[in-house]
Design a protein around this motif. Structure first.
Motif, PDB file in Angstrom:
ATOM      1  N   ARG A  10       0.822  -1.214   0.000  1.00  0.00           N
ATOM      2  CA  ARG A  10       0.000   0.000   0.000  1.00  0.00           C
ATOM      3  C   ARG A  10       0.861   1.271   0.000  1.00  0.00           C
ATOM      4  O   ARG A  10       0.375   2.352  -0.305  1.00  0.00           O
ATOM      5  CB  ARG A  10      -0.964  -0.040   1.184  1.00  0.00           C
ATOM      6  CG  ARG A  10      -1.892  -1.240   1.058  1.00  0.00           C
ATOM      7  CD  ARG A  10      -2.972  -1.281   2.110  1.00  0.00           C
ATOM      8  NE  ARG A  10      -3.681  -2.554   2.033  1.00  0.00           N
ATOM      9  CZ  ARG A  10      -4.611  -2.944   2.891  1.00  0.00           C
ATOM     10  NH1 ARG A  10      -4.957  -2.167   3.896  1.00  0.00           N
ATOM     11  NH2 ARG A  10      -5.200  -4.117   2.758  1.00  0.00           N
ATOM     12  N   ASP A  52      -8.481  -6.461   6.694  1.00  0.00           N
ATOM     13  CA  ASP A  52      -7.211  -6.034   7.296  1.00  0.00           C
ATOM     14  C   ASP A  52      -6.816  -6.855   8.519  1.00  0.00           C
ATOM     15  O   ASP A  52      -5.653  -7.204   8.683  1.00  0.00           O
ATOM     16  CB  ASP A  52      -7.292  -4.550   7.662  1.00  0.00           C
ATOM     17  CG  ASP A  52      -7.288  -3.676   6.419  1.00  0.00           C
ATOM     18  OD1 ASP A  52      -6.661  -4.072   5.426  1.00  0.00           O
ATOM     19  OD2 ASP A  52      -7.910  -2.607   6.441  1.00  0.00           O
ATOM     20  N   THR A  53      -7.778  -7.168   9.368  1.00  0.00           N
ATOM     21  CA  THR A  53      -7.441  -7.917  10.589  1.00  0.00           C
ATOM     22  C   THR A  53      -6.912  -9.303  10.238  1.00  0.00           C
ATOM     23  O   THR A  53      -5.938  -9.769  10.849  1.00  0.00           O
ATOM     24  CB  THR A  53      -8.689  -8.052  11.493  1.00  0.00           C
ATOM     25  OG1 THR A  53      -9.307  -6.773  11.599  1.00  0.00           O
ATOM     26  CG2 THR A  53      -8.312  -8.541  12.878  1.00  0.00           C
ATOM     27  N   ILE A  55      -5.443 -10.206   7.373  1.00  0.00           N
ATOM     28  CA  ILE A  55      -4.109 -10.043   6.757  1.00  0.00           C
ATOM     29  C   ILE A  55      -3.060  -9.839   7.852  1.00  0.00           C
ATOM     30  O   ILE A  55      -1.996 -10.458   7.853  1.00  0.00           O
ATOM     31  CB  ILE A  55      -4.097  -8.844   5.782  1.00  0.00           C
ATOM     32  CG1 ILE A  55      -5.016  -9.113   4.581  1.00  0.00           C
ATOM     33  CG2 ILE A  55      -2.670  -8.531   5.311  1.00  0.00           C
ATOM     34  CD1 ILE A  55      -5.254  -7.891   3.701  1.00  0.00           C
ATOM     35  N   TYR A  56      -3.377  -8.959   8.787  1.00  0.00           N
ATOM     36  CA  TYR A  56      -2.450  -8.670   9.888  1.00  0.00           C
ATOM     37  C   TYR A  56      -2.117  -9.944  10.682  1.00  0.00           C
ATOM     38  O   TYR A  56      -0.947 -10.256  10.908  1.00  0.00           O
ATOM     39  CB  TYR A  56      -3.053  -7.600  10.812  1.00  0.00           C
ATOM     40  CG  TYR A  56      -2.278  -7.427  12.084  1.00  0.00           C
ATOM     41  CD1 TYR A  56      -1.065  -6.741  12.082  1.00  0.00           C
ATOM     42  CD2 TYR A  56      -2.717  -7.990  13.274  1.00  0.00           C
ATOM     43  CE1 TYR A  56      -0.319  -6.617  13.248  1.00  0.00           C
ATOM     44  CE2 TYR A  56      -1.981  -7.862  14.436  1.00  0.00           C
ATOM     45  CZ  TYR A  56      -0.785  -7.177  14.421  1.00  0.00           C
ATOM     46  OH  TYR A  56      -0.061  -7.059  15.563  1.00  0.00           O
ATOM     47  N   ASP A  59       0.001 -12.404   8.621  1.00  0.00           N
ATOM     48  CA  ASP A  59       1.385 -11.947   8.457  1.00  0.00           C
ATOM     49  C   ASP A  59       2.177 -12.081   9.762  1.00  0.00           C
ATOM     50  O   ASP A  59       3.371 -12.416   9.738  1.00  0.00           O
ATOM     51  CB  ASP A  59       1.418 -10.500   7.954  1.00  0.00           C
ATOM     52  CG  ASP A  59       1.028 -10.403   6.485  1.00  0.00           C
ATOM     53  OD1 ASP A  59       0.679 -11.439   5.882  1.00  0.00           O
ATOM     54  OD2 ASP A  59       1.086  -9.283   5.932  1.00  0.00           O
ATOM     55  N   LEU A  78       4.989   1.938   5.598  1.00  0.00           N
ATOM     56  CA  LEU A  78       4.631   1.821   7.019  1.00  0.00           C
ATOM     57  C   LEU A  78       4.635   0.355   7.443  1.00  0.00           C
ATOM     58  O   LEU A  78       5.157  -0.001   8.503  1.00  0.00           O
ATOM     59  CB  LEU A  78       3.228   2.411   7.186  1.00  0.00           C
ATOM     60  CG  LEU A  78       2.761   2.841   8.551  1.00  0.00           C
ATOM     61  CD1 LEU A  78       3.606   3.987   9.089  1.00  0.00           C
ATOM     62  CD2 LEU A  78       1.298   3.283   8.482  1.00  0.00           C
ATOM     63  N   GLY A  79       4.066  -0.506   6.577  1.00  0.00           N
ATOM     64  CA  GLY A  79       3.969  -1.924   6.897  1.00  0.00           C
ATOM     65  C   GLY A  79       5.335  -2.589   6.998  1.00  0.00           C
ATOM     66  O   GLY A  79       5.597  -3.339   7.938  1.00  0.00           O
ATOM     67  N   GLY A  81       8.186  -1.109   7.690  1.00  0.00           N
ATOM     68  CA  GLY A  81       8.809  -0.584   8.917  1.00  0.00           C
ATOM     69  C   GLY A  81       8.287  -1.293  10.150  1.00  0.00           C
ATOM     70  O   GLY A  81       9.057  -1.703  11.020  1.00  0.00           O
ATOM     71  N   TYR A  82       6.979  -1.458  10.216  1.00  0.00           N
ATOM     72  CA  TYR A  82       6.360  -2.152  11.353  1.00  0.00           C
ATOM     73  C   TYR A  82       6.893  -3.585  11.469  1.00  0.00           C
ATOM     74  O   TYR A  82       7.277  -4.031  12.553  1.00  0.00           O
ATOM     75  CB  TYR A  82       4.841  -2.163  11.185  1.00  0.00           C
ATOM     76  CG  TYR A  82       4.120  -2.955  12.235  1.00  0.00           C
ATOM     77  CD1 TYR A  82       3.887  -2.421  13.498  1.00  0.00           C
ATOM     78  CD2 TYR A  82       3.693  -4.260  11.994  1.00  0.00           C
ATOM     79  CE1 TYR A  82       3.238  -3.161  14.480  1.00  0.00           C
ATOM     80  CE2 TYR A  82       3.049  -5.004  12.958  1.00  0.00           C
ATOM     81  CZ  TYR A  82       2.825  -4.451  14.203  1.00  0.00           C
ATOM     82  OH  TYR A  82       2.195  -5.195  15.174  1.00  0.00           O
ATOM     83  N   GLU A  83       6.938  -4.291  10.339  1.00  0.00           N
ATOM     84  CA  GLU A  83       7.427  -5.674  10.348  1.00  0.00           C
ATOM     85  C   GLU A  83       8.883  -5.737  10.820  1.00  0.00           C
ATOM     86  O   GLU A  83       9.258  -6.658  11.552  1.00  0.00           O
ATOM     87  CB  GLU A  83       7.283  -6.276   8.943  1.00  0.00           C
ATOM     88  CG  GLU A  83       5.825  -6.524   8.579  1.00  0.00           C
ATOM     89  CD  GLU A  83       5.555  -6.646   7.074  1.00  0.00           C
ATOM     90  OE1 GLU A  83       4.470  -7.103   6.720  1.00  0.00           O
ATOM     91  OE2 GLU A  83       6.428  -6.252   6.263  1.00  0.00           O
ATOM     92  N   LEU A  84       9.680  -4.738  10.444  1.00  0.00           N
ATOM     93  CA  LEU A  84      11.082  -4.710  10.891  1.00  0.00           C
ATOM     94  C   LEU A  84      11.165  -4.531  12.411  1.00  0.00           C
ATOM     95  O   LEU A  84      11.976  -5.181  13.079  1.00  0.00           O
ATOM     96  CB  LEU A  84      11.850  -3.584  10.185  1.00  0.00           C
ATOM     97  CG  LEU A  84      12.099  -3.779   8.681  1.00  0.00           C
ATOM     98  CD1 LEU A  84      12.724  -2.524   8.079  1.00  0.00           C
ATOM     99  CD2 LEU A  84      13.007  -4.990   8.441  1.00  0.00           C
ATOM    100  N   GLY A  85      10.326  -3.643  12.949  1.00  0.00           N
ATOM    101  CA  GLY A  85      10.332  -3.416  14.408  1.00  0.00           C
ATOM    102  C   GLY A  85       9.928  -4.672  15.161  1.00  0.00           C
ATOM    103  O   GLY A  85      10.576  -5.070  16.143  1.00  0.00           O
ATOM    104  N   ILE A  86       8.861  -5.327  14.697  1.00  0.00           N
ATOM    105  CA  ILE A  86       8.401  -6.563  15.359  1.00  0.00           C
ATOM    106  C   ILE A  86       9.458  -7.669  15.197  1.00  0.00           C
ATOM    107  O   ILE A  86       9.798  -8.354  16.166  1.00  0.00           O
ATOM    108  CB  ILE A  86       7.042  -7.018  14.762  1.00  0.00           C
ATOM    109  CG1 ILE A  86       5.959  -5.958  15.027  1.00  0.00           C
ATOM    110  CG2 ILE A  86       6.643  -8.392  15.310  1.00  0.00           C
ATOM    111  CD1 ILE A  86       5.574  -5.751  16.467  1.00  0.00           C
ATOM    112  N   LEU A  90      11.499  -9.871  17.953  1.00  0.00           N
ATOM    113  CA  LEU A  90      11.421 -11.339  17.954  1.00  0.00           C
ATOM    114  C   LEU A  90      12.805 -11.971  17.751  1.00  0.00           C
ATOM    115  O   LEU A  90      12.930 -13.189  17.663  1.00  0.00           O
ATOM    116  CB  LEU A  90      10.462 -11.821  16.845  1.00  0.00           C
ATOM    117  CG  LEU A  90       8.973 -11.483  17.020  1.00  0.00           C
ATOM    118  CD1 LEU A  90       8.180 -11.874  15.764  1.00  0.00           C
ATOM    119  CD2 LEU A  90       8.385 -12.190  18.238  1.00  0.00           C
TER     120      LEU A  90
END
Lengths: 149, 149
Positions: A10, A52-53, A55-56, A59, A78-79, A81-86, A90
């Protein structure tokens, strides 16, 4: 070896052909869980069938199960970046690949972060070399704290 | 109350005036640690004086010390996404505010994630109402697991 590939959906699909080439190369190494990111039919609106829920949640399950994360970070997302932070929290091994240009500038949250194996590239051949170096570093780690610099 | 405001810098500065208005409003509530994100003199190249590693370390210290995170997520940004992922794992209360338009689509990693207090807005007045609702939810939480939906 399960690989979570992260690329913009997106955030913008300008780099989808590069994502596809990277995914094809990664499939020589292991199973790419997020193969759809390289699908040229997938536009900026994202997956049509998924809410969206769902998909989230899907993923996040894939991310948790991954042995390694490979992110193409040229198109701001944004997505991704978020995945990198999580993924960092982990404690997943993470490769970030960026194509430098005069018009763009990579985030300090990525370039300044030594938890990531960060590499710049200019061609698919160079991208493949970055991927090789990353997976070799997992086989022959110089230290145990996931710091690659 | 220490507030970490997240907005795009290297991802693009189209929304900098909105960031500034939001920061001015947030300063009525608490100390905004990342006031520079709303600085109109700060361009897409980011902070001139900081090297990436120093910026990253400073921002992570600020994020850890924050009581709440407020993110404007309309302009896709790798850094904002990363901060959201880290903030979630640090169990910070997080408000994500998005201005919908026909040309853009917000990431499922944000909209589909019920760890975030997600709101859409169209004007600074609506943004202020989102901020009020978020901080009221912190004072009067309906439950304890940071799920707001």
């Amino acid at each position: 070896m399960k690989i979570y590939f992260a690329g913009a959906i997106r955030g913008g699909r300008n780099d989808v052909k590069i994502y596809k080439d990277i995914i094809i190369y990664l499939e020589n190494i292991g199973k790419v869980l997020t193969e759809h990111v390289g699908d040229e039919k997938l536009d900026i609106m994202g997956e049509k069938d998924g809410i969206d829920t769902a998909i989230y949640k899907r993923d996040m399950i894939w991310l948790q199960s991954a042995d390694a994360v490979v992110a193409e970070v040229t198109t701001p997302s944004l997505g991704v970046g978020y995945e990198l932070g999580i993924a960092e929290k982990l404690r997943k091994p993470i490769l970030c690949m960026y194509r430098p240009s005069e018009k763009t500038c990579i985030s300090a949250m990525v370039k300044g972060n030594n938890q990531f194996f960060y590499r710049e590239y200019h061609s698919i051949k160079e991208a493949q070399s970055c991927i090789d170096a990353f997976f070799l570093s997992l086989i022959y780690p110089k230290n145990t704290n996931h710091s690659y610099k």
